[in-house]
Structures are given as structure tokens and as C-alpha cells.
Motif scaffolding. Structure first.
Motif, PDB file in Angstrom:
ATOM      1  N   VAL A   1       9.252  -3.791  -2.395  1.00  0.00           N
ATOM      2  CA  VAL A   1       7.852  -3.900  -2.832  1.00  0.00           C
ATOM      3  C   VAL A   1       7.571  -2.926  -3.975  1.00  0.00           C
ATOM      4  N   ALA A   2       8.123  -1.718  -3.883  1.00  0.00           N
ATOM      5  CA  ALA A   2       7.870  -0.708  -4.916  1.00  0.00           C
ATOM      6  C   ALA A   2       8.460  -1.121  -6.259  1.00  0.00           C
ATOM      7  N   ILE A   3       9.675  -1.654  -6.262  1.00  0.00           N
ATOM      8  CA  ILE A   3      10.298  -2.084  -7.519  1.00  0.00           C
ATOM      9  C   ILE A   3       9.521  -3.243  -8.132  1.00  0.00           C
ATOM     10  N   THR A   4       9.071  -4.178  -7.298  1.00  0.00           N
ATOM     11  CA  THR A   4       8.238  -5.272  -7.794  1.00  0.00           C
ATOM     12  C   THR A   4       6.964  -4.722  -8.424  1.00  0.00           C
ATOM     13  N   SER A   5       6.367  -3.706  -7.797  1.00  0.00           N
ATOM     14  CA  SER A   5       5.144  -3.089  -8.328  1.00  0.00           C
ATOM     15  C   SER A   5       5.396  -2.429  -9.676  1.00  0.00           C
TER      16      SER A   5
ATOM     17  N   LYS B   1      -0.084  -8.775   1.551  1.00  0.00           N
ATOM     18  CA  LYS B   1      -0.394  -7.548   2.290  1.00  0.00           C
ATOM     19  C   LYS B   1       0.900  -6.888   2.747  1.00  0.00           C
ATOM     20  N   TYR B   2       0.933  -5.563   2.609  1.00  0.00           N
ATOM     21  CA  TYR B   2       2.080  -4.780   3.062  1.00  0.00           C
ATOM     22  C   TYR B   2       1.565  -3.388   3.403  1.00  0.00           C
ATOM     23  N   MET B   3       1.855  -2.918   4.598  1.00  0.00           N
ATOM     24  CA  MET B   3       1.355  -1.612   5.045  1.00  0.00           C
ATOM     25  C   MET B   3      -0.166  -1.527   4.935  1.00  0.00           C
ATOM     26  N   ASN B   4      -0.825  -2.644   5.199  1.00  0.00           N
ATOM     27  CA  ASN B   4      -2.293  -2.721   5.124  1.00  0.00           C
ATOM     28  C   ASN B   4      -2.823  -2.446   3.717  1.00  0.00           C
TER      29      ASN B   4
END
Length: 204
Positions: free
Chosen positions: A23-27, A44-47
Motif C-alpha cells: 500500500v505504501a509503495i502504491t501511495s 480502505k486499509y487500517m481504517n
């Protein structure tokens, strides 16, 4: 990646970390504007509201790269994971660097909620780091690179065959480092920082 009740603390930590890195790399790729905003969709991921790639090849590249690191993160072999942006001459112009440490002697139960609470702060901080980054040149490209503390042997691990030595050009001088975010919650510590060419780095 499904959770397994009999996973070791290091295996459970690696699972959480691999999901986070995807998710972080996509961000980061979204933040840099290499692709149009329509190439991503909200989820949604980690709220938190984050993004995932719509295009199958982009999504599969990020997923396969980070999921392939799982066994090596679990064993503490991966020191850093980098998202590197290059100019048209294939020289790095910017690197987002994740420095990882998984405590190999940790034997207690992993508190997933505590780890996720610490990791979610990266997604809150990341959008504010855009002012620290540099405008990418035209015709730039990017890749995911892993730096190992020691190289896994392909003869003893099928997963190792997925990773090949990189021929990426390196900077000749120490880079300029800008910290973005760090966390430490046993058995995991993560640092995210930017690297740019040093002021004395020869120009391409």
C-alpha cells in the motif's frame, strides 16, 4: 496473504509489513504523479482511505515484488526496500527508502493492532512529504529495489530465484537524506526517508 495462527512472531510481522509496503509503495507512485489519477482507485486499509492500482500490470508488479520479499523479511535478511525514480539516462534522481528491522530474537505474541497503529501514521505523514520531493523529469521510470544484509542462495530457496542483482547506476557521492517518518513497535522498526543526489554529484 492469509493469517496463520501457528506463524512465528517474525512470520506474522513479515505478513503485516508486506501488506503495508504494498500500500505504501502504491501511495508513493500516486504521490509522484507518474500515472494519471484515474489509474488508481480508493480503498480502505487500517481504517484509512488509501489507493490501489487499477491497471493489472502495475498492481501485479507491486504485489509480486513485495510479496516475494516475505520469506527474506521474516529471516531478517532485507535491510532496505527502495522506490527509485530515474531520468531518461537511467540515473536515479530520487529514492524513497524504507529501512527495516525485524527482531529475530523476539519470541512473544505479536500485537497486530499495535503494529498497525504505528504503521498507519506513515500514510498520514506521506502526503505532507510532497514538498520535500523533487519534480520528476520527462520520460522518467521507476522500480522497486531490495537491499539484502546477506544474499539468499538460489540453490536453497526457490524464492531467491525471483530476485536478480541490479545493474542500477549508483550515485558516486553520499546522498542527501531527508527523514519522513519512523516507528518502533516490537518486533518491528521502520524508517522512511528520501534520498537525493549530493550537491557535488556529477551531473549526467
Amino acid at each position: 496473504m492469509d493469517r496463520k495462527d501457528n506463524q512465528s512472531p517474525q512470520g506474522e510481522t513479515a505478513r503485516i509489513l508486506v501488506e503495508f509496503l504494498e500500500v505504501a509503495i502504491t501511495s508513493i507512485v500516486l504521490l509522484k504523479g507518474i500515472y494519471p489519477p484515474g489509474a488508481f482507485e480508493r480503498r480502505k486499509y487500517m481504517n484509512l482511505v488509501v489507493h490501489s492500482a487499477r491497471h493489472p500490470e502495475l498492481r501485479d508488479y507491486i504485489h509480486s515484488a513485495v510479496s516475494g520479499l516475505h520469506p527474506f523479511i521474516q529471516k531478517g535478511l532485507v535491510e532496505r526496500v527502495a522506490v527509485i525514480f530515474f531520468n531518461s539516462d537511467s540515473i536515479p534522481v530520487e529514492r524513497f527508502m524504507f529501512k527495516l528491522t525485524v527482531n529475530q530474537s523476539y519470541g512473544s505474541r505479536v500485537e497486530e493492532a499495535d503494529l498497525e497503529f504505528s504503521l498507519r501514521s506513515f500514510f498520514i505523514k506521506l502526503p505532507f512529504s510532497e514538498s520535500l520531493t523533487r519534480v520528476l523529469p520527462q520520460d522518467c521510470r521507476w522500480e522497486i529495489t531490495a537491499y539484502f544484509r546477506s544474499l539468499p542462495q538460489a540453490s536453497t530457496s526457490k524464492d531467491a530465484e525471483l530476485w536478480i542483482p541490479t545493474d542500477t547506476q549508483q550515485w558516486q557521492q553520499p546522498p542527501l537524506i531527508t527523514p519522513i517518518k519512523s516507528m518502533c513497535s516490537e518486533p518491528l522498526s521502520v524508517q522512511l526517508y528520501l534520498e537525493h543526489p549530493g550537491l557535488s554529484e556529477p551531473k549526467a
